[in-house]
Design a protein around this motif. Sequence first.
Motif, PDB file in Angstrom:
ATOM      1  N   VAL A 271     110.150  43.374 104.855  1.00  0.00           N
ATOM      2  CA  VAL A 271     110.162  42.219 105.751  1.00  0.00           C
ATOM      3  C   VAL A 271     111.438  41.429 105.570  1.00  0.00           C
ATOM      4  CG1 VAL A 271     109.096  39.978 106.110  1.00  0.00           C
ATOM      5  CG2 VAL A 271     107.695  41.996 106.031  1.00  0.00           C
ATOM      6  N   ILE A 272     111.895  41.313 104.330  1.00  0.00           N
ATOM      7  CA  ILE A 272     113.136  40.571 104.093  1.00  0.00           C
ATOM      8  C   ILE A 272     114.288  41.230 104.829  1.00  0.00           C
ATOM      9  CG2 ILE A 272     114.807  39.947 102.334  1.00  0.00           C
ATOM     10  CD1 ILE A 272     112.580  39.477 100.425  1.00  0.00           C
ATOM     11  N   GLY A 273     114.355  42.542 104.729  1.00  0.00           N
ATOM     12  CA  GLY A 273     115.425  43.239 105.441  1.00  0.00           C
ATOM     13  C   GLY A 273     115.341  43.048 106.933  1.00  0.00           C
ATOM     14  N   GLY A 277     117.779  40.164 110.517  1.00  0.00           N
ATOM     15  CA  GLY A 277     118.179  40.161 111.916  1.00  0.00           C
ATOM     16  C   GLY A 277     117.816  38.858 112.595  1.00  0.00           C
ATOM     17  N   GLY A 278     116.598  38.372 112.278  1.00  0.00           N
ATOM     18  CA  GLY A 278     116.201  37.088 112.827  1.00  0.00           C
ATOM     19  C   GLY A 278     117.114  35.976 112.363  1.00  0.00           C
ATOM     20  N   ILE A 317     129.298  43.215 115.472  1.00  0.00           N
ATOM     21  CA  ILE A 317     129.354  42.856 114.058  1.00  0.00           C
ATOM     22  C   ILE A 317     127.968  42.566 113.510  1.00  0.00           C
ATOM     23  CG2 ILE A 317     130.196  41.147 112.448  1.00  0.00           C
ATOM     24  CD1 ILE A 317     132.748  41.465 113.423  1.00  0.00           C
ATOM     25  N   THR A 318     127.152  41.853 114.258  1.00  0.00           N
ATOM     26  CA  THR A 318     125.814  41.585 113.727  1.00  0.00           C
ATOM     27  C   THR A 318     125.015  42.866 113.622  1.00  0.00           C
ATOM     28  OG1 THR A 318     125.187  40.951 115.944  1.00  0.00           O
ATOM     29  CG2 THR A 318     125.530  39.193 114.378  1.00  0.00           C
ATOM     30  N   ALA A 319     125.216  43.793 114.562  1.00  0.00           N
ATOM     31  CA  ALA A 319     124.520  45.066 114.435  1.00  0.00           C
ATOM     32  C   ALA A 319     124.949  45.776 113.153  1.00  0.00           C
ATOM     33  CB  ALA A 319     124.792  45.946 115.653  1.00  0.00           C
ATOM     34  N   LEU A 320     126.262  45.782 112.885  1.00  0.00           N
ATOM     35  CA  LEU A 320     126.764  46.388 111.655  1.00  0.00           C
ATOM     36  C   LEU A 320     126.126  45.746 110.422  1.00  0.00           C
ATOM     37  CD1 LEU A 320     130.606  47.004 111.818  1.00  0.00           C
ATOM     38  CD2 LEU A 320     128.778  48.643 111.502  1.00  0.00           C
ATOM     39  N   ILE A 321     126.178  44.414 110.380  1.00  0.00           N
ATOM     40  CA  ILE A 321     125.629  43.709 109.225  1.00  0.00           C
ATOM     41  C   ILE A 321     124.157  44.039 109.063  1.00  0.00           C
ATOM     42  CG2 ILE A 321     125.178  41.448 108.207  1.00  0.00           C
ATOM     43  CD1 ILE A 321     127.447  40.338 109.772  1.00  0.00           C
ATOM     44  N   TYR A 322     123.417  43.992 110.173  1.00  0.00           N
ATOM     45  CA  TYR A 322     121.979  44.216 110.120  1.00  0.00           C
ATOM     46  C   TYR A 322     121.673  45.606 109.605  1.00  0.00           C
ATOM     47  CZ  TYR A 322     117.174  43.924 111.845  1.00  0.00           C
ATOM     48  OH  TYR A 322     115.829  43.905 111.973  1.00  0.00           O
ATOM     49  N   VAL A 323     122.422  46.577 110.130  1.00  0.00           N
ATOM     50  CA  VAL A 323     122.151  47.962 109.748  1.00  0.00           C
ATOM     51  C   VAL A 323     122.440  48.160 108.264  1.00  0.00           C
ATOM     52  CG1 VAL A 323     123.302  50.165 109.949  1.00  0.00           C
ATOM     53  CG2 VAL A 323     122.263  49.152 111.923  1.00  0.00           C
ATOM     54  N   PHE A 324     123.555  47.610 107.807  1.00  0.00           N
ATOM     55  CA  PHE A 324     123.868  47.777 106.390  1.00  0.00           C
ATOM     56  C   PHE A 324     122.921  46.991 105.503  1.00  0.00           C
ATOM     57  CE2 PHE A 324     127.199  50.630 105.855  1.00  0.00           C
ATOM     58  CZ  PHE A 324     127.998  50.592 106.977  1.00  0.00           C
ATOM     59  N   ALA A 325     122.507  45.821 105.965  1.00  0.00           N
ATOM     60  CA  ALA A 325     121.551  45.051 105.167  1.00  0.00           C
ATOM     61  C   ALA A 325     120.249  45.809 105.038  1.00  0.00           C
ATOM     62  CB  ALA A 325     121.305  43.688 105.816  1.00  0.00           C
ATOM     63  N   LEU A 327     119.907  49.014 105.236  1.00  0.00           N
ATOM     64  CA  LEU A 327     120.150  50.155 104.353  1.00  0.00           C
ATOM     65  C   LEU A 327     120.049  49.716 102.900  1.00  0.00           C
ATOM     66  CD1 LEU A 327     121.006  53.044 103.980  1.00  0.00           C
ATOM     67  CD2 LEU A 327     123.372  52.304 104.031  1.00  0.00           C
ATOM     68  N   PHE A 328     120.660  48.579 102.590  1.00  0.00           N
ATOM     69  CA  PHE A 328     120.619  48.063 101.228  1.00  0.00           C
ATOM     70  C   PHE A 328     119.189  47.802 100.810  1.00  0.00           C
ATOM     71  CE2 PHE A 328     122.101  46.149  97.523  1.00  0.00           C
ATOM     72  CZ  PHE A 328     121.455  44.944  97.331  1.00  0.00           C
ATOM     73  N   VAL A 329     118.422  47.180 101.711  1.00  0.00           N
ATOM     74  CA  VAL A 329     117.031  46.880 101.391  1.00  0.00           C
ATOM     75  C   VAL A 329     116.249  48.164 101.174  1.00  0.00           C
ATOM     76  CG1 VAL A 329     114.910  46.075 102.459  1.00  0.00           C
ATOM     77  CG2 VAL A 329     116.896  44.621 102.433  1.00  0.00           C
ATOM     78  N   ASP A 330     116.539  49.173 102.010  1.00  0.00           N
ATOM     79  CA  ASP A 330     115.822  50.431 101.837  1.00  0.00           C
ATOM     80  C   ASP A 330     116.159  51.091 100.514  1.00  0.00           C
ATOM     81  OD1 ASP A 330     115.746  51.465 105.333  1.00  0.00           O
ATOM     82  OD2 ASP A 330     114.409  50.230 104.106  1.00  0.00           O
ATOM     83  N   ILE A 331     117.414  50.952 100.093  1.00  0.00           N
ATOM     84  CA  ILE A 331     117.789  51.531  98.799  1.00  0.00           C
ATOM     85  C   ILE A 331     117.059  50.799  97.678  1.00  0.00           C
ATOM     86  CG2 ILE A 331     119.682  51.880  97.190  1.00  0.00           C
ATOM     87  CD1 ILE A 331     121.474  52.302  99.560  1.00  0.00           C
TER      88      ILE A 331
END
Lengths: 343, 570
Positions: A271-273, A277-278, A317-325, A327-331
């Motif tokens: 949920v945090i990840g 986006g929100g 840019i926000t899409a990039l940030i969101y996707v990487f965030a 990914l980080f959360v999933d890791i």
Amino acid sequence: MRLMVYVVRRLLLLIPVILGVTLITFAIGFVIPTDPVHAWAGQKASVDELERIRIMMGFDKPWYIQYWNYISRLSHLDFGLMPSQGFRPVSQELALRFPATIELTSVAMILAVIFGIPTGIVSATRKDKLPDHLTRAVALSGVSIPIFWLGIMLLWLFYGQLRIEQFAPVGRLSDAHQSWYIDHTITGIVTLDSLLQGNPDVFWDALLHLLLPAFALAFTTMALITRMMRSSMLEVLGQDYIKAARAKGLSERVVIKKHAKRNAMIPTTTVIGLSFGGLLGGAVLTETVFTYPGMGQWSVRMLVSLDFTGVMALTFITALIYVFANLFVDIVYAYLDPRIKLE
Amino acid sequence: MAGATGAARATGFRSRMDLLSIPLLLAGLGLIALAVVLVQTAIGFFLSIPSPRLFVDDRIKLGIQGIILTLIAAFSGLYAYRLLRMTDRDWRREYIRLSAPKAREFRHTAHLIRRSPLTLAGIMIIAIFAVTAILAAVAPGLIAPYPQDGGAIYYRGELFQPPFQRTQVWRNETFGSEDFVSPGWVAWTDAERDIIPIPHALPDDPINVTREAEPPSFSANVALTNLSGQSFVVGGFRLDDIYSPDIGFVGVLVRERVAPGNHLAVSVSWDRGASWSAPVTTNSRSFNRTYWGETLDFSSVTNWTPTKLSTANFRLRMEHVTDAGFPQGPVKIDFFSARVFFQGKYVILGTDELGRDYFSRIVLAAPLDLLIAVVVVASALLIGVVLGVVSGYYGGWIDEAIMRITDIFLSIPGLILALAFTSALGPGLLNIMTALVITWWPGYTRLIRGQTLSIRENLYVEAARAVGVPSGRIVLRHVLPNSFAPVLVNSTLDMGAVILVASALSFLGLGVQPPDPEWGAMVSDGRFYIIAQGWWWLSAFPGLAILFASLGFNLAGDGLRDILDPRLRR
């Protein structure tokens, strides 16, 4: 090793997603009703000039060639020029505004997590008592409240009525420290830079200026995290291993901290990840309300002059940030929950 | 089917009718007619000839409208068909018998809803919102005290009034010196080069300014009298729009230049000159840059009513008087005006920057948000059902492709995606709805795909396939009804979220344009006055409206989620 494989696999899957995002951004820019040549040529261009500019900018080429040019420029982080701001490069403006938005969003995320998780735990452990009801009421209103309205009301309360100077909606720093900061910028994130260079006054100033916008931004996410934490805690507390832990004689505190909380955090990290986006979306609104010089406020302001480069850059840019965030959360999630790695 | 009861009966259409069948038949025919109309409109959309300079997005919009209308028509047609079948007594009986278990489930759900106060509260709030919105759209007079523009033209002078009180209204009617000609009075062009300041607000009255700004040449005109005893009477003050009898102040503002010892004696009449008040003399200070004029108070000379102040009845009399011991000198009147202050209409939530009643505007903005919420969620649901079922049921490369596309859309944060599409498409209601549908469809696709995947594994689906039931019927009869619960919960919660995003978009200036009221736009308009002037009601109340609308949907959605969770039932 398995974690490495997982990470690499996810990174490879990112590439088509990002390409798809560029396709969307390009398609939006392509479909805009106003002829882009007019933005470049100005008001009083003749037909020949329009044609010349059209050929020069590549607007007469078919869409796939234009898309290829678009992607190749994006890979150098060249987002184009801003017609409404004297044709300055977008990346120049972004270099100033991107760290501001990142700072705001990060502080909001930290606030949301710091306040959300304990509240969720408290709410779950004292189920159906007064703290639970209060928390649920606040959390429900947090999910339903419009962020911009909360920001305006907070501004009215703390600045309009109580006249606390530090909460003035004038940006990231008060004037006295602004000049110091311009000379001492390293990363663009004020709190970080001032700490690195040992200037606590600027640090506190920046933090105070961040406090209201970050709180307004974080409120909804805080509510979401609280609700998620509460429901996953309730689920975990009904599990057998909690019964076993209690039967072993462990104190309630230990049971909650060592067993329940860690297992309940796992769905909460997802949920945090997702709520990042929100936060990024809400940052646009918060920056507009508090006149905070970030990406969102800049791109919305340019819309008035029909300049869409800001919105396109913001989307990408926000899409990039969101996707990487995510990914980080999933890791992190894979790290916390060994079952995921083994899939 | 017709012989299910076993008894020997006359055949034919009329024999299958009973008293209940007639309204059912009419309803069925009506729905079929509606379906036909909708299909025709949809075909019209599809075939509409695009104008030569139509851009891609307009055609897509028209196409989507057409598709949605066709689908609504299809559903109407299906239900019409069922209603028509209901006219057959035997079919009806059979149908009720077969759907008894489903009806029992619904009754149990309703019972659980009744037992949960929060869900009931949520449903109540939604009902209030829906009723307000429908009334505001259909019969605005029933629910909004004032029309959308609040009579802005008429009620100017009631700007920025605070809530929970009656408006404080000033009326000014100004006469300039060229407007009257009377014996002894000369409308005289004064060539003096006095620079007269532009009319400004009086220090004790920050919200009232004179209604017309004086043109510069006007102030060079004065009405001049040289001899004591000359007087004139004027009437025709247009104070007719004083609409309440609660009159607090009646006065005359005079601006004059006098020789020392000379004054104006002013008196008013309220019945065409039959009775006059006692004259009040001006104090004949010369006006200058800081002294604008003097106000003579006539509030207590009579019990003022709007009739007494009407154009026909109200008169003003001015006479040139000289004090004893002073020579007669010129009295030059620059202008004078009748000023009236009265308590106006009761505004529950105050007025905005154009004097429009805020409560009316907030109520009249409700249908917009409800419409956006319902249409966006329904459209996204429709797209999601089609794509999700196809993706989940058939699998394979279609599934992969659709999942990649939803991944791409879901990787852009919702508000920013909506922002990007709205900015590209332009402002307007339809564009906002299109952008929001584009933002929401991936979520529903994933949800229904997940549901389809899990239901597909059930034994009864496998049994149905083994028997040879076509896939379409499996989807319609088994997959979709069993995924109803999470779909309903998510739809309700999403309607709240759509309201928040739609109002956020109009807060940023995209979406519905003025003068149409919209909550987000009203919050945005009001936020500039909140710090300096402290007029909090301009931003507070529309935001509260958004909060309550969203709260209702969230409460109901949460409650429904707890109720429909199969592990918690029974």
